[in-house]
Design an enzyme around this catalytic site. Structure first.
Site, short mmCIF file in Angstrom:
data_model
loop_
_atom_site.label_atom_id
_atom_site.label_comp_id
_atom_site.label_asym_id
_atom_site.label_seq_id
_atom_site.Cartn_x
_atom_site.Cartn_y
_atom_site.Cartn_z
N ASP A 60 0.85 -1.19 0.00
CA ASP A 60 0.00 0.00 0.00
C ASP A 60 0.89 1.25 0.00
O ASP A 60 2.07 1.18 0.34
CB ASP A 60 -0.94 0.00 1.22
N GLU A 91 0.05 -1.29 5.70
CA GLU A 91 1.19 -0.89 6.55
C GLU A 91 1.19 0.60 6.81
O GLU A 91 1.51 1.05 7.90
CB GLU A 91 2.51 -1.33 5.90
N GLU A 116 11.84 -2.08 3.29
CA GLU A 116 11.67 -0.61 3.33
C GLU A 116 12.98 0.06 2.90
O GLU A 116 14.07 -0.48 3.12
CB GLU A 116 11.34 -0.15 4.75
ZN LIG Z 1 7.03 2.01 4.00
#
Ligand SMILES: [Zn+2]
Length: 402
Positions: free
Chosen positions: A86, A151, A177
């Site tokens: 997302d 998230e 990430e």
């Molecule tokens: Zn992130």
């Protein structure tokens, strides 16, 4: 230490990753072109499911909340890779130099919403699976690659749902990430608080007849400013913080004394700020004002209708620099690129608040793109980061399990 077997395969993985450079760049573009705000990730999950099924993995599935997972291998050491699919919104489109969902590629940089956070990460993890499938060699590991939902809205919620539902017990989690190809080993956590004071409404021409809820909030705000100067400091993660981020009130009119005042507070925490110490801070505030104080709760159904719920306390976490996960990641990087990776931390919060902060599964981060581009109108990833990350994701399980 990296063994002979891993030494042999790192060259092969490096070579295949270079050959897959355009594949992974194209996958990032295809992902960016499908908007996927939190709770609306269905289309992007379908694409990833289709992509992973095309690799001939032994298992590809979506769970009840809607995460997509691909498994490679069936060895003893269980490793889970996590990138979320997302994204946040685009903000003011006028601030963008490229169309946010066009995934423009220029000078070997791909631009668009989610490029850095975190679609490049999931694309590289899938490319890592493709490299493993092409390599056709198994180690003593089981690797799960998870495309995680929601998230941005509530980090950790969907990862927790996956691990609980499928009884997956990884001994190591790698977050995709953005780290700019550094190895990250922690970040501060956060809590979101709501404070309410109540008064008695009356005509504003005679305020002494009532009790002004806004005035009752004044000492709370002063107390928060006082607390801000006295928060704990962590030698690696830095200082905690606290800030009032919103204030509103309920009042019958602009000629009336308000009966209710509400503020929201953003509290950034370090590892010594536990759920219990935050609860004590809350009690302090409540005593001080006779106000109502609580940690807010997230509850929004996923795109599949799964009703996840989580209190908005996200603990800080770190893993040691000499821990097996960081050491093996360093050996992986060194084998592939002939130099040491830098080791750092994120400023923002990630799914690691659950995996390490709550479930205590050793967690590290390694991913393409730079944190400064996340959530910005200059969202981007360098194509060269992509094949390098994919190579890392393919080699790490061999090094970790050797
Ligand atoms: Zn992130």
């Amino acid at each position: 230490m990296i063994d002979q077997f891993s030494k042999e395969i790192h060259k092969e993985i490096h070579k295949i990753a270079r050959e897959e450079r355009e594949y992974v760049a194209d996958l990032v573009q295809r992902l960016v072109r499908i908007p996927s705000p939190s709770c609306e990730e269905g289309a992007v999950i379908s694409l990833l499911e289709h992509e992973m099924k095309g690799l001939g993995l032994p298992e590809v599935f979506t769970d009840s909340i809607g995460n997509v997972v691909g498994r490679f291998g069936s060895g003893k050491r269980v490793i889970l890779y996590d990138s979320h699919v997302d994204t946040v919104g685009v903000g003011d489109p006028a601030c963008w130099k490229t169309e946010p969902f066009a995934a423009v590629r220029r000078d070997d940089i791909i631009y668009g919403r989610g490029a850095s956070d975190n679609k490049a990460g999931i694309a590289c993890m899938v490319a890592g699976l493709k490299i493993l499938a092409r390599l056709a060699r198994e180690g003593d590991f089981t690797l799960y690659v998870a495309g995680i939902v929601q998230e941005e809205a509530c980090e950790g919620l969907a990862l927790a749902a996956l691990l609980e539902e499928k009884s997956i017990k990884p001994e190591c989690v790698v977050l995709g990430e953005c780290t700019n190809l550094a190895i990250n080993r922690g970040h501060r956590g956060r809590a979101e608080l709501e404070v309410v004071t109540r008064g008695v409404s009356c005509h504003a021409s005679a305020p002494e007849r009532g009790e002004n809820a806004i005035y009752k909030m004044t000492p709370v705000i002063e107390g928060i400013k006082w607390l801000a100067e006295r928060l704990a400091v962590d030698p690696f993660l830095g200082k905690g913080s606290i800030a009032v981020t919103s204030i509103d009130c309920a009042t019958p009119s602009l000629n009336a004394v308000p009966e209710l005042c509400r503020i929201y507070v953003d509290r950034r925490v370090v590892p010594t700020d536990t759920r219990e110490t935050i609860a004590r801070e809350i009690d302090e505030i409540a005593r001080f004002t006779k106000g109502e104080v609580r940690i807010t709760e997230y509850s929004r159904p996923s795109y599949k209708g799964f009703a996840g719920k989580r209190e908005k306390f996200f603990p800080a976490w770190t893993v040691e620099e000499d821990s097996p996960a960081v050491t093996r990641a360093q050996e992986t990087y060194q084998a592939l690129f002939g130099e040491r990776a830098s080791v750092g931390k994120w400023v923002f919060s990630t799914d690691g608040n659950y995996s390490m902060g709550i479930a205590r599964i050793p967690t590290i981060g390694f991913g393409p793109a730079e944190e400064k581009h996340a959530h910005s109108a200059d969202d981007q990833v360098r194509v060269d980061d992509l094949w390098k990350s994919a190579a890392f994701y393919a080699l790490f399980p061999f090094v970790y399990s050797s």
